[in-house]
Design a protein around this motif. Structure first.
Motif, PDB file in Angstrom:
ATOM      1  N   TYR A   1     -11.777  -3.306   3.504  1.00  0.00           N
ATOM      2  CA  TYR A   1     -10.829  -3.245   4.609  1.00  0.00           C
ATOM      3  C   TYR A   1     -11.446  -2.752   5.913  1.00  0.00           C
ATOM      4  O   TYR A   1     -11.103  -3.246   6.995  1.00  0.00           O
ATOM      5  CB  TYR A   1      -9.649  -2.338   4.222  1.00  0.00           C
TER       6      TYR A   1
ATOM      7  N   ARG B   1      -9.935   0.960  -0.825  1.00  0.00           N
ATOM      8  CA  ARG B   1     -10.417  -0.371  -0.476  1.00  0.00           C
ATOM      9  C   ARG B   1     -11.261  -0.381   0.802  1.00  0.00           C
ATOM     10  O   ARG B   1     -11.391  -1.412   1.453  1.00  0.00           O
ATOM     11  CB  ARG B   1      -9.236  -1.331  -0.298  1.00  0.00           C
TER      12      ARG B   1
ATOM     13  N   ASP C   1      -6.995  -9.200   8.105  1.00  0.00           N
ATOM     14  CA  ASP C   1      -6.580  -9.131   6.704  1.00  0.00           C
ATOM     15  C   ASP C   1      -5.215  -9.766   6.487  1.00  0.00           C
ATOM     16  O   ASP C   1      -4.987 -10.424   5.471  1.00  0.00           O
ATOM     17  CB  ASP C   1      -6.550  -7.673   6.248  1.00  0.00           C
TER      18      ASP C   1
ATOM     19  N   THR D   1      -5.148  -0.258  11.401  1.00  0.00           N
ATOM     20  CA  THR D   1      -4.344  -0.393  10.184  1.00  0.00           C
ATOM     21  C   THR D   1      -2.951  -0.923  10.508  1.00  0.00           C
ATOM     22  O   THR D   1      -2.123  -1.080   9.602  1.00  0.00           O
ATOM     23  CB  THR D   1      -4.214   0.956   9.454  1.00  0.00           C
TER      24      THR D   1
END
Length: 458
Positions: free
Chosen positions: A213, A209, A221, A302
């Motif tokens: 992302y 993704r 997100d 992340t």
């Protein structure tokens, strides 16, 4: 009820994994019949037969439990059109027809302004509705501008800024548990609750993704939309009703009560990190910067964590911690409400009681309450856990959202001023992170995340 749906971004992950299965669930539940028209569009050059074959494969993969004849009915009925969502002529040809239409933008958020402009130029039939996925804008300024563009296309009541978290049964159960039970609502305040954690940690890594992302990251997100929405339901004052005006007014009250973060607050109360190579279960995971499509210069996180405080009578003194991370050791997706300890324990042995914790499991859906009871002797303490059995939902979250769109029920969609207020809450964090005021930590894939001295994170 609207009987026409146009989906832009036809072959994207959203349509494949969520929208098509949601339509199958609606068909199986008797909410859709043969009059319903589904048109899927994107820029790809393919025939209708090729697209229907693709749709059938996605339905079989992502909702195998639905009856085969239902999956076939959805796949066979869909019409495919090659179209540019930013071209007014293409858009006009798709939305033209008898009666209103629901238009779903399953597109990258960066394309929203140009698509909304094309919709304005094309014109929508009276009574039509427009659905936009998160994140709504890229920052406060872009959200304000997008709201301005939308106001020229449709009235606010016809714009659905959807967040599927709000349609999760357990998320809605937060409200039910609070507002329908006398035992909880009197203690649902800072006098009794020390901390609330809203967590979406997953073992899932990037999984192809990067195109979406790497330009967004964990803060935008997950935290800016999903987790802030859950915060609103946890912390809101009891609404007069669950109608769209009352519910959304109380949600925006929560966002307005968030104490603005100073630069020092951002340094002390936020963390960001990205994963290194590691092992999750039986699979090797490359580091984030080695994933296909990732640009290391973006320094995309992340893992994101933000601690917030609410300046309100009910919540002054309670910490709200919002956290989300990818490629972690375990899936932990829950709201954990930690109560303050009792003021005195009349026990002679093992006199320390663990704090009571009420957990709302988001995925899988569950509810547990950790208590302290007596052990083998009347003077000793032992942990006690109560678990509630959750009834399976009638519809998946996207099924509930689509049904609300088709019927015009906007209670679970996000109002324009609410979308802007959510960006205001995190604007200081975005600014500080962009300036590298907060270091970008690293953690091995398959670990518990970046180190944080003095906190267990459970």
């Amino acid at each position: 009820m609207i009987n026409r749906l146009v989906v832009f971004g036809a072959t994207g992950d959203l349509n494949a994994r969520y929208l098509l299965p949601a339509l199958a669930a609606l068909r199986a539940g008797g909410h859709l019949d043969d009059r319903f028209e589904l048109t899927c569009a994107d820029r790809g050059e393919r025939s209708g037969e090729q697209f229907r074959g693709w749709a059938a494969a996605q339905l079989e993969r992502h909702c195998p439990a639905e009856p085969a004849d239902v999956r076939k009915a959805i796949a066979d009925s869909v019409r495919y059109r090659q179209a540019d969502a930013t071209d007014a002529a293409d858009v006009a040809s798709l939305v033209a027809g008898d009666g209103p239409v629901a238009v779903y933008l399953a597109l990258p958020p960066a394309i929203f302004p140009r698509t909304v402009t094309a919709l304005h130029q094309a014109g929508l039939p009276p009574g039509s509705r427009l659905v936009l996925e998160k994140p709504f804008g890229e920052d406060l300024d872009s959200a304000v501008e997008l709201n301005r563009l939308l106001s020229g296309v449709l009235p606010e009541q016809a714009v659905f800024r959807v967040d599927h978290f709000l349609a999760m049964t357990t998320v809605q159960n937060v409200l039910g548990s609070r507002l329908a039970n006398r035992v909880l609502e009197p203690i649902w305040n800072s006098a009794h609750i020390a901390e609330v954690e809203i967590v979406w940690n997953e073992t899932l890594a990037l999984e192809g993704r990067a195109g979406y992302y790497d330009g967004v990251g964990a803060l935008k997100d997950m935290v800016q939309n999903h987790l802030l929405q859950v915060l609103c339901l946890v912390a809101m004052e009891p609404p007069l009703s669950l109608g769209e005006r009352d519910l959304r007014d109380r949600k925006i009250d929560v966002l307005r009560s968030v104490r603005p973060l100073t630069d020092d607050d951002v340094v002390r109360r936020t963390r960001r990190a990205r994963y290194l190579a590691g092992r999750i279960g039986g699979r090797e995971v490359p580091s984030y910067v080695e994933e296909d499509g990732v640009d290391p210069r973006r320094r995309t996180e992340t893992f994101a964590e933000v601690e917030l405080e609410l300046e309100s009578w009910r919540w002054s003194g309670t910490t709200f911690r919002l956290r989300s991370g990818k490629a972690l050791a375990d899936d932990r997706k829950e709201v954990a409400v930690r109560f303050r300890p009792v003021p005195h324990l009349p026990f002679e042995q093992n006199g320390e009681a663990t704090p009571n914790v009420l957990r709302f499991g988001l995925e899988p859906e569950s509810m547990t309450l950790a208590l302290t009871g007596t052990g083998s002797g009347a003077r000793t303490l032992a942990p006690l856990t109560l678990t509630a059995r959750m009834e399976p939902p009638d519809l998946p979250p996207y099924g509930r959202l689509l049904l609300d769109v088709l019927h015009g029920n906007a209670a679970l969609s996000i109002r324009g001023d609410e979308a802007e207020e959510a960006w205001r809450v995190l604007a200081p964090v975005l600014s500080a992170w962009a300036g590298d005021v907060v270091p970008l930590q690293e953690y091995p894939a398959g670990s518990d995340g970046p180190a944080c001295p003095g906190r267990s994170g459970t």
